[in-house]
Write a protein that holds these residues in place. Structure first.
Motif, short mmCIF file in Angstrom:
data_model
loop_
_atom_site.label_atom_id
_atom_site.label_comp_id
_atom_site.label_asym_id
_atom_site.label_seq_id
_atom_site.Cartn_x
_atom_site.Cartn_y
_atom_site.Cartn_z
N LEU A 120 -30.40 7.20 14.87
CA LEU A 120 -28.97 7.37 14.58
C LEU A 120 -28.82 7.38 13.08
CD1 LEU A 120 -27.14 4.64 16.68
CD2 LEU A 120 -26.68 7.07 16.81
N THR A 121 -27.78 8.01 12.60
CA THR A 121 -27.47 7.91 11.17
C THR A 121 -25.98 7.76 11.03
OG1 THR A 121 -29.00 9.76 11.06
CG2 THR A 121 -28.29 8.82 8.99
N PRO A 122 -25.55 6.85 10.21
CA PRO A 122 -24.12 6.67 10.03
C PRO A 122 -23.52 7.87 9.32
CG PRO A 122 -25.33 5.30 8.48
CD PRO A 122 -26.34 5.91 9.39
N VAL A 123 -22.21 8.03 9.47
CA VAL A 123 -21.52 9.13 8.84
C VAL A 123 -21.63 9.00 7.32
CG1 VAL A 123 -19.29 10.26 8.55
CG2 VAL A 123 -19.95 9.34 10.77
N THR A 125 -23.71 7.06 4.55
CA THR A 125 -24.88 6.21 4.37
C THR A 125 -24.81 5.35 3.12
OG1 THR A 125 -26.04 7.92 3.15
CG2 THR A 125 -26.36 7.88 5.54
N ALA A 126 -23.72 5.49 2.35
CA ALA A 126 -23.51 4.68 1.15
C ALA A 126 -24.70 4.72 0.21
CB ALA A 126 -23.19 3.25 1.54
N PHE A 128 -27.80 4.71 0.95
CA PHE A 128 -29.00 4.05 1.46
C PHE A 128 -30.02 5.08 1.93
CE2 PHE A 128 -28.46 -0.62 2.51
CZ PHE A 128 -27.35 -0.83 1.73
N ARG A 129 -31.29 4.74 1.75
CA ARG A 129 -32.36 5.56 2.31
C ARG A 129 -32.76 4.85 3.61
NH1 ARG A 129 -37.48 5.54 -1.17
NH2 ARG A 129 -36.12 6.49 -2.73
N ILE A 130 -32.18 5.27 4.68
CA ILE A 130 -32.33 4.57 5.96
C ILE A 130 -33.65 4.89 6.64
CG2 ILE A 130 -31.35 4.37 8.28
CD1 ILE A 130 -28.61 4.95 6.92
N HIS A 131 -34.33 3.86 7.12
CA HIS A 131 -35.54 4.15 7.86
C HIS A 131 -35.48 3.73 9.33
CE1 HIS A 131 -36.71 -0.02 7.32
NE2 HIS A 131 -36.75 0.11 6.03
N THR A 132 -34.59 2.85 9.67
CA THR A 132 -34.51 2.41 11.06
C THR A 132 -33.07 2.19 11.48
OG1 THR A 132 -36.44 1.04 10.56
CG2 THR A 132 -35.46 0.79 12.74
N ALA A 133 -32.79 2.52 12.72
CA ALA A 133 -31.52 2.12 13.33
C ALA A 133 -31.90 1.20 14.48
CB ALA A 133 -30.75 3.32 13.83
N GLU A 134 -31.48 -0.03 14.36
CA GLU A 134 -31.84 -1.02 15.38
C GLU A 134 -30.63 -1.18 16.29
OE1 GLU A 134 -32.79 -4.64 13.37
OE2 GLU A 134 -32.88 -5.77 15.25
N VAL A 135 -30.82 -0.94 17.55
CA VAL A 135 -29.69 -1.01 18.47
C VAL A 135 -29.92 -2.12 19.50
CG1 VAL A 135 -28.25 0.24 20.10
CG2 VAL A 135 -29.34 1.47 18.21
N LEU B 99 -25.29 -1.69 7.38
CA LEU B 99 -26.44 -1.15 6.67
C LEU B 99 -27.03 -2.33 5.92
CD1 LEU B 99 -24.90 1.99 4.97
CD2 LEU B 99 -27.15 1.97 6.01
N GLU B 134 -24.68 -3.24 19.37
CA GLU B 134 -24.74 -3.71 18.00
C GLU B 134 -25.74 -2.82 17.26
OE1 GLU B 134 -25.97 -7.76 18.03
OE2 GLU B 134 -26.24 -7.82 15.86
N THR B 136 -27.64 -1.89 13.71
CA THR B 136 -27.98 -2.29 12.35
C THR B 136 -28.91 -1.25 11.76
OG1 THR B 136 -27.86 -4.60 13.01
CG2 THR B 136 -28.86 -4.13 10.88
N PHE B 137 -28.51 -0.70 10.64
CA PHE B 137 -29.35 0.28 9.95
C PHE B 137 -30.12 -0.42 8.85
CE2 PHE B 137 -25.68 2.65 11.57
CZ PHE B 137 -26.31 3.68 12.24
N TRP B 138 -31.42 -0.21 8.83
CA TRP B 138 -32.25 -0.80 7.79
C TRP B 138 -32.73 0.30 6.85
CZ3 TRP B 138 -32.94 -6.03 7.48
CH2 TRP B 138 -32.57 -6.78 8.60
N GLY B 139 -32.74 -0.02 5.58
CA GLY B 139 -33.19 0.95 4.61
C GLY B 139 -33.13 0.37 3.21
N LEU B 140 -33.27 1.23 2.23
CA LEU B 140 -33.17 0.78 0.85
C LEU B 140 -31.81 1.19 0.31
CD1 LEU B 140 -36.63 1.68 -0.75
CD2 LEU B 140 -35.75 -0.59 -0.20
N CYS B 141 -31.13 0.25 -0.33
CA CYS B 141 -29.85 0.59 -0.91
C CYS B 141 -30.09 1.51 -2.12
CB CYS B 141 -29.10 -0.66 -1.35
SG CYS B 141 -29.82 -1.51 -2.77
N ALA B 142 -29.06 2.16 -2.57
CA ALA B 142 -29.20 3.13 -3.65
C ALA B 142 -29.92 2.52 -4.85
CB ALA B 142 -27.82 3.64 -4.06
#
Lengths: 167, 167
Positions: A120-123, A125-126, A128-135, B99, B134, B136-142
């Motif tokens: 999943l990716t949020p609309v 991402t602020a 962020f370089r997202i690597h995982t979506a934990e659900v 995030l 629920e 939760t997106f994990w990643g690196l912030c900008a």
DNA sequence: GTCTAGTTTTGAGTTATTCAAAACACCACT
DNA sequence: AGTGGTGTTTTGAATAACTCAAAACTAGAC
């Protein structure tokens, strides 16, 4: 029966996976992986007690260390549901998700439709370089939902014990 | 300017929300809600230190109790990212997601496209009566992503400290 | 066989949180 | 306005889940 010479050493797939991951093969590591093969979602202490059966003298700290190492190389996945100690599982690499019963704490895996993380990716991402979506899905398992006492069970994030209450 | 008589008591919206939720209005409760208004995602200890500024003598246990009560009535939302103490936020009722920066621990809200919970449902619910998904997106912030030292930052679920490391 | 970096044991410490009993205070009622 | 009773908070202590550090050990390269 083939009573021939047996000079080919038995290839232990567990040992191989550990070695292939770049870790030394040790008895505690094999024991932890073996324990996890039997139990889908367990906390460190449960692993510890299981490991003790086959390998007495193993310390709890060793189990924490092994779980940390195995998680680090991706042989084990760690998952931290709110209100419960960390749980570990061998099912790895498919980015599956979890169903947690908010009443009894039972956990079930659910397949990820996408498979790869992040599914999943949020609309927004602020940045962020997202690597995982934990659900994590919270709800009542079939058993707890069937119990009329739980018919109005709230989202009690404090009661994740596996207990039965006596009325 | 309307220098007229002011006999209408000042309606404190915070106090009102607490009372409307069926809880007694107390100084610690108002103080906790006020603190949360300023800080989006804070742990109990941070709330405690903020509350102490305006209401010295408040105990940490009281803060835990207040946070528990407010969470229970839905005025506050609790969120437990792996590797961090529980965090609390006032943004509630919109089922938004989070995030989390796996390097520095920074947290950002992300809107839920659906809005209402559960915004997602697994293909196979295994008989669960699901009430929340629920995410939760994990990643690196900008900021952390910009730092070349983090360019190959792994999924280190153990390093969620807000620290800067000196080389 | 020996050496050494990586593991595990041993022992202790920390953090986040909860429990319980006694003191206290909000607010419904007079 | 005073008072009572239940819900809150304080005070004090305990617990669970983990982490840290140094010494003992061992898998596997040579």
């Amino acid at each position: 029966m083939t009573p021939t010479r047996n000079d080919a050493p038995p290839v232990d797939p567990l040992a191989t996976s550990i070695r292939d991951a770049g870790l030394k093969v040790t008895a505690p590591r094999v024991a932890v992986l073996t324990a996890l093969a039997d139990m889908p979602h367990v906390d460190a202490d449960t692993v510890f007690r299981a490991v003790r059966e086959t390998l007495p003298g193993t310390s709890l700290q060793a189990v924490y260390g092994v779980l940390g190492a195995l998680t680090g190389v991706g042989l084990v996945r760690r998952f931290d549901p709110a209100g419960s100690p960390a749980l570990f599982e061998r099912r790895v690499g498919d980015n599956h998700h979890h169903l947690v019963c908010s009443h009894c704490g039972t956990i079930r895996d659910v397949d990820c439709v996408i498979g790869a993380a992040p599914c999943l990716t949020p609309v927004d991402t602020a940045g962020f370089r997202i690597h995982t979506a934990e659900v994590t899905f919270w709800g009542l398992c079939a058993e707890c939902a069937a119990d009329p006492r739980n018919s109005s069970d709230p989202i009690d994030s404090t009661t994740h014990t596996h207990s039965e209450e006596t009325p």
